[in-house]
Enzyme design. Structure first.
Site, PDB file in Angstrom:
ATOM      1  N   HIS A 169      -9.178 170.733  45.106  1.00 34.23           N
ATOM      2  CA  HIS A 169      -7.735 170.568  45.289  1.00 34.23           C
ATOM      3  C   HIS A 169      -7.351 170.536  46.765  1.00 34.23           C
ATOM      4  O   HIS A 169      -6.348 169.940  47.134  1.00 34.23           O
ATOM      5  CB  HIS A 169      -6.967 171.699  44.611  1.00 34.23           C
ATOM      6  CG  HIS A 169      -7.243 171.817  43.139  1.00 34.23           C
ATOM      7  ND1 HIS A 169      -6.899 170.847  42.238  1.00 34.23           N
ATOM      8  CD2 HIS A 169      -7.852 172.799  42.420  1.00 34.23           C
ATOM      9  CE1 HIS A 169      -7.262 171.222  41.018  1.00 34.23           C
ATOM     10  NE2 HIS A 169      -7.845 172.399  41.106  1.00 34.23           N
ATOM     11  N   HIS A 227      -2.227 171.399  52.747  1.00 35.51           N
ATOM     12  CA  HIS A 227      -1.653 170.346  51.914  1.00 35.51           C
ATOM     13  C   HIS A 227      -1.264 169.197  52.832  1.00 35.51           C
ATOM     14  O   HIS A 227      -0.767 169.428  53.943  1.00 35.51           O
ATOM     15  CB  HIS A 227      -0.431 170.863  51.162  1.00 35.51           C
ATOM     16  CG  HIS A 227      -0.716 172.028  50.268  1.00 35.51           C
ATOM     17  ND1 HIS A 227      -1.085 171.887  48.942  1.00 35.51           N
ATOM     18  CD2 HIS A 227      -0.701 173.361  50.509  1.00 35.51           C
ATOM     19  CE1 HIS A 227      -1.275 173.079  48.402  1.00 35.51           C
ATOM     20  NE2 HIS A 227      -1.053 173.998  49.333  1.00 35.51           N
ATOM     21  N   HIS A 287      -1.344 177.129  54.430  1.00 31.88           N
ATOM     22  CA  HIS A 287      -1.010 178.365  53.729  1.00 31.88           C
ATOM     23  C   HIS A 287      -2.104 179.400  53.947  1.00 31.88           C
ATOM     24  O   HIS A 287      -3.291 179.115  53.733  1.00 31.88           O
ATOM     25  CB  HIS A 287      -0.877 178.116  52.219  1.00 31.88           C
ATOM     26  CG  HIS A 287       0.310 177.283  51.846  1.00 31.88           C
ATOM     27  ND1 HIS A 287       0.453 176.683  50.607  1.00 31.88           N
ATOM     28  CD2 HIS A 287       1.425 176.958  52.562  1.00 31.88           C
ATOM     29  CE1 HIS A 287       1.600 176.029  50.570  1.00 31.88           C
ATOM     30  NE2 HIS A 287       2.196 176.178  51.745  1.00 31.88           N
ATOM     31  N   THR A 308       2.259 177.379  44.444  1.00 34.16           N
ATOM     32  CA  THR A 308       2.632 175.968  44.351  1.00 34.16           C
ATOM     33  C   THR A 308       1.612 175.167  43.554  1.00 34.16           C
ATOM     34  O   THR A 308       1.692 173.941  43.499  1.00 34.16           O
ATOM     35  CB  THR A 308       2.798 175.346  45.749  1.00 34.16           C
ATOM     36  OG1 THR A 308       1.541 175.395  46.441  1.00 34.16           O
ATOM     37  CG2 THR A 308       3.856 176.083  46.548  1.00 34.16           C
ATOM     38  N   THR A 309       0.652 175.838  42.949  1.00 31.62           N
ATOM     39  CA  THR A 309      -0.326 175.210  42.069  1.00 31.62           C
ATOM     40  C   THR A 309      -0.392 176.016  40.773  1.00 31.62           C
ATOM     41  O   THR A 309      -0.047 177.202  40.749  1.00 31.62           O
ATOM     42  CB  THR A 309      -1.724 175.181  42.714  1.00 31.62           C
ATOM     43  OG1 THR A 309      -2.139 176.526  43.008  1.00 31.62           O
ATOM     44  CG2 THR A 309      -1.724 174.372  43.995  1.00 31.62           C
TER      45      THR A 309
END
Length: 345
Positions: free
Chosen positions: A94, A122, A146, A227-228
């Site tokens: 990811h 991200h 993050h 956020t996932t």
């Protein structure tokens, strides 16, 4: 049932199972993705919390901001990792993730100690480099870092803390394109070694605090979620107000180096656009540690007041001067009229 009948049934079942075509585990591997059938729009079907309350990321705009004088500067303990120590950098399917030492922690979040566990990024893609998760007044940034921490005063590890009250704290750094950043290159220079999901490499330690922006005491604070998936609403977010810069070449390396898929996947997918869109922010406030907006408003009001006073003063001065000129003209003009009247009489 006789033993021989049971044995025969067992053998028959094994034969049937053996004849069934095997379904290989998908090499894409992930139970969720950012696009496609398992993409962001479908997360809430398998992970109901993703469609629930307190979701992140959000847009940070003036209507929801409130100054909070109790928001003190954070203290970063153990962030300076010696170059003789090694940190694990991995492609988790990811993002690119750097595993952090357990003695790294932050203080200044309520009364608890939050220990670091990992950091990740991200980003967007080379044609549309707008990949930050949080936005400011609708403005997206090129990427976002993050740094994830868990409440080590209350919970033994991040897995247990992730769905608990006050379980997680994440520091978010907004990244924009600009000058070359040697600190971020301590991660980016190793991306080629973790191109595919599951690959990992050990890299020299460095000062993680160098990844933070200037004036880290200025930040936004709110309660939100991962956020996932599974989107647990247990995150205390600290989004730094000031962005950091990386060069165009560094951003391009991040946008083109990695894959969501494993090395032997017949359908490789580039790791791009791995960010969640901003979520609704219902009846919540974002607290800010800085008063720049308030000071600016007061300054503008002061300047406007001065301008009004000056304008009125100038108007009065001109009016007074005009009045004096009018009086002088009257003194000079009236005798002229009198003489003309006498001449015509």
């Amino acid at each position: 049932m006789p033993h021989h009948s049971l044995r025969a049934a067992t053998v028959l079942l094994l034969v049937i199972l053996k004849q069934q075509p095997c379904s290989p585990a998908p090499l894409n591997g992930s139970k969720w993705t950012y696009v496609g059938p398992n993409g962001e729009k479908s997360w809430s079907k398998k992970y109901p919390l993703c469609g629930g309350l307190l979701q992140s990321p959000i847009d940070l705009h003036s209507d929801i901001l409130q100054y909070d004088a109790s928001l003190v500067p954070l203290e970063f303990q153990g962030y300076n990792v010696s170059a003789t120590e090694q940190l694990n950098l991995t492609n988790d399917g990811h993002s690119v993730r750097l595993i952090l030492r357990s003695d790294m922690h932050i203080q200044g979040l309520h009364s608890h100690r939050y220990s670091a566990t990992q950091l990740h990024l991200h980003w967007g893609n080379r044609n549309d480099p707008r990949g930050s998760e949080h936005t400011i007044s609708g403005k997206p940034f090129a990427a976002e870092l993050h740094i994830v921490h868990y409440n080590s005063d209350l919970y033994p590890n991040v897995s247990i803390a992730s769905d608990k009250t006050e379980g997680l704290a994440v520091l978010a750094v907004l990244i924009e394109m600009g000058s070359f950043n040697p600190s971020y290159d301590k991660i980016f220079s190793h991306l080629q070694h973790v191109k595919y999901k599951g690959q990992q490499v050990l890299i020299p330690g460095f000062n993680i605090e160098e990844l933070l922006p200037e004036r880290p005491a200025e930040y936004y604070r709110y309660e939100g979620s991962l956020t996932t998936p599974p989107c647990h609403p247990t995150v205390l977010w600290t989004v730094f107000r000031n962005p950091v810069q990386i060069s165009q070449e560094q951003l391009l390396a991040l946008e083109t180096a990695l894959y969501f898929t494993q090395v032997d996947d017949p359908s490789p997918r580039e790791m791009i656009n791995n960010f969640r869109r901003v979520q609704k922010f219902d009846e919540r406030l974002v607290y800010i540690s800085f008063r720049q907006g308030i000071i600016l408003s007061v300054a503008l009001a002061g300047i406007l007041g001065i301008c009004v006073v000056l304008a009125v003063s100038i108007w009065l001065f001109r009016r007074k001067k005009s009045s004096k000129k009018g009086d002088n003209k009257g003194v000079i003009y009236k005798p002229a009229i009198k003489k003309e009247t006498e001449a015509h009489a």
